[in-house]
Design an enzyme around this catalytic site. Structure first.
Site, PDB file in Angstrom:
ATOM      1  CG  ASP A 144      26.587  16.649  21.740  1.00 49.90           C
ATOM      2  OD1 ASP A 144      25.868  17.491  22.332  1.00 49.90           O
ATOM      3  OD2 ASP A 144      27.383  16.968  20.846  1.00 49.90           O
ATOM      4  CE1 TYR A 155      24.880  13.928  19.022  1.00 50.21           C
ATOM      5  CE2 TYR A 155      26.461  12.416  18.018  1.00 50.21           C
ATOM      6  CZ  TYR A 155      25.943  13.678  18.153  1.00 50.21           C
ATOM      7  OH  TYR A 155      26.443  14.698  17.412  1.00 50.21           O
ATOM      8  CD  GLU A 170      26.917  13.994  14.043  1.00 56.62           C
ATOM      9  OE1 GLU A 170      27.314  13.912  15.213  1.00 56.62           O
ATOM     10  OE2 GLU A 170      26.517  15.063  13.545  1.00 56.62           O
TER      11      GLU A 170
END
Ligand code: SF4
Length: 353
Positions: free
Chosen positions: A139, A121, A38
Site C-alpha cells: 500500500d 492488496y 482493511e
C-alpha cells in the site's frame, strides 16, 4: 549494498511486536473483521476509521448479517466515510460469501481476489493476517518504506515500478507470521517512515536503509507529475412541498451510486445559475421551476474534481416530478434526512434547510 532480506524481516518483526498499536482488529483472527478494517483503512486514517469500524460491526456482526442488510442500511452506516464504492462492494462480496461460500471467506489471496472489490492488496492482507498465507501487501506506506530502504528512483505508479515493489514485498514477507510482518511494514510507514519527517534515528531498519545512508529520504518515493484537478460549478435545487423536500436516488452504478441527493447538475459554459437550474429540473425531473433565493454556496473536493455547489430554493410552476436520471424520487422531511445516505457534499448545506 542493498539491505538483506533476513535483516529487514527480523528488524521489522521485532519492532512490530514491541510497538504495535493496540487496535481492535489486531486482537482477532476473524477474517470478516480483518477484511472490514482493511476496507475502511484503505482511504481513511485509523483514528477516523475506528468509530466506523465499531458501529459497522455493531450493526452487522457477521458476514451473513451484512449480506442480509439492504444497500440503504449499509450505505447509511458508511455515511461520512466517503468512497462509497467500498461499502457497495463490501456488501456485494458479503452476499457472494453468504450464497456461495457458506458465510466463510475463501482462505487464499488468489480466491479472495475473485470477490467484488477485493484487489491484490486487500486479498494479501486478509490472507496473511487471518489465514497465515505468505502473501505480500503493498500500500502507500509499504511503497514509501521500500522505495527508501532500497533507494528506488523509478516513479511509483508506473507498471514496472509497481511490479518491482510487489516482487520485493513478496521476497520480504516470511512464511512464519506473514501477517505480523505485513502489518509491521505498514505500521512502520504510518508511524516512523512518514512522508515529510521520517524518524530515521528511531527506525528499526536505519542501519541498512540506503536512502538514509545517501540522504535521499525526502526524494523518495519519486512520484509522477500531478494532474491539476479541474473545477466545476454546479447548481442544486431545493424544492419544498408542505415541509418536505424533493430528493432523488442516484443510479446504483457510477459515482456516488445508490446515494440520495437533492436534484442538480453542472452549469454549462455561458449559462447563468438560474438557466442551469431551469434546464436541470426540466431534464432530470420533467418540471418547470421558478428560481428563488440562494440558500448556500459550498465547495467540495473529490479526488478527480473540485466542485462548487450553488444551492437555490426553487418552486415548481409546471408539471409533477418524474425520475429520469434518478432511480427513484421521494419527498422527505428534514427530520427524516438521517434515514437517507447523502453524499458528503450535500451534508454541507442540509442543516441550513
Ligand atoms: Fe524510512 Fe528513515 Fe527508516 Fe529509512 S531509516 S526506512 S528513510 S525511517
Amino acid at each position: 549494498m542493498p539491505p538483506s532480506v533476513r535483516e529487514v524481516r527480523a528488524a521489522i518483526m521485532a519492532w512490530f511486536r514491541r510497538e504495535a498499536r493496540d487496535l481492535p482488529w489486531r486482537t482477532t483472527r476473524d477474517p470478516y473483521r480483518i477484511w472490514l478494517s482493511e476496507v475502511i483503512l484503505q482511504q481513511t486514517r485509523v483514528d477516523q476509521g475506528l468509530p466506523y469500524y465499531e458501529r459497522f460491526l455493531e450493526a452487522f456482526p457477521t458476514v451473513e448479517d451484512l449480506a442480509e442488510a439492504s444497500e440503504d442500511e449499509v450505505l447509511k452506516r458508511w455515511e461520512g466515510l466517503g468512497y462509497y464504492t467500498r461499502a457497495r462492494n463490501l456488501h456485494r462480496a458479503a452476499r457472494v460469501v453468504a450464497a456461495q461460500h457458506g458465510g466463510r471467506l475463501p482462505q487464499s489471496a488468489e480466491l479472495l481476489q475473485l470477490l467484488p472489490g477485493i484487489g491484490k492488496y486487500t486479498a494479501g492482507a486478509i490472507a496473511s493476517i487471518a489465514f497465515g498465507e505468505r502473501a505480500p501487501v503493498v500500500d502507500g506506506n509499504v511503497k514509501r518504506v521500500l522505495t527508501r530502504l532500497y533507494d528506488m528512483d523509478a516513479p511509483i505508479g508506473e507498471t514496472e515500478t509497481e511490479r518491482d515493489l510487489w516482487r520485493l514485498a513478496g521476497a520480504l514477507v516470511p512464511s512464519r507470521h506473514p501477517g505480523d510482518f505485513n502489518q509491521g511494514i505498514m505500521e512502520l510507514g504510518a508511524r516512523v517512515c512518514t512522508p515529510k519527517t521520517p524518524d530515521c534515528a528511531g527506525c528499526p531498519v536505519t542501519s541498512c536503509c540506503l536512502s538514509r545512508a545517501r540522504g535521499t529520504q525526502a526524494e523518495r518515493p519519486v512520484r509522477r507529475p500531478k494532474r491539476t484537478v479541474p473545477h466545476q460549478e454546479m447548481v442544486v435545487a431545493v424544492i419544498a412541498r408542505e415541509g418536505q423536500y424533493l430528493i432523488g436516488r442516484r443510479p446504483a452504478r457510477g459515482l456516488l451510486g445508490g446515494l440520495w441527493e437533492f436534484p442538480g447538475g453542472k452549469v454549462a459554459p455561458g449559462e447563468s445559475h438560474g438557466q442551469a437550474l431551469e434546464r436541470v429540473c426540466r431534464e432530470e425531473l420533467g418540471i418547470a421551476v421558478e428560481v428563488r433565493g440562494l440558500v448556500a454556496s459550498v465547495r467540495h473536493a473529490y479526488t478527480h474534481l473540485k466542485v462548487t455547489l450553488n444551492v437555490y430554493r426553487c418552486d415548481i410552476i409546471k408539471g409533477a416530478p418524474q425520475p429520469t436520471t434518478h432511480s427513484e424520487l421521494r419527498w422527505a422531511a428534514p427530520a427524516a434526512f438521517e434515514d437517507y445516505a447523502f453524499p458528503k457534499a450535500n451534508h454541507k448545506f442540509l442543516n441550513l434547510l
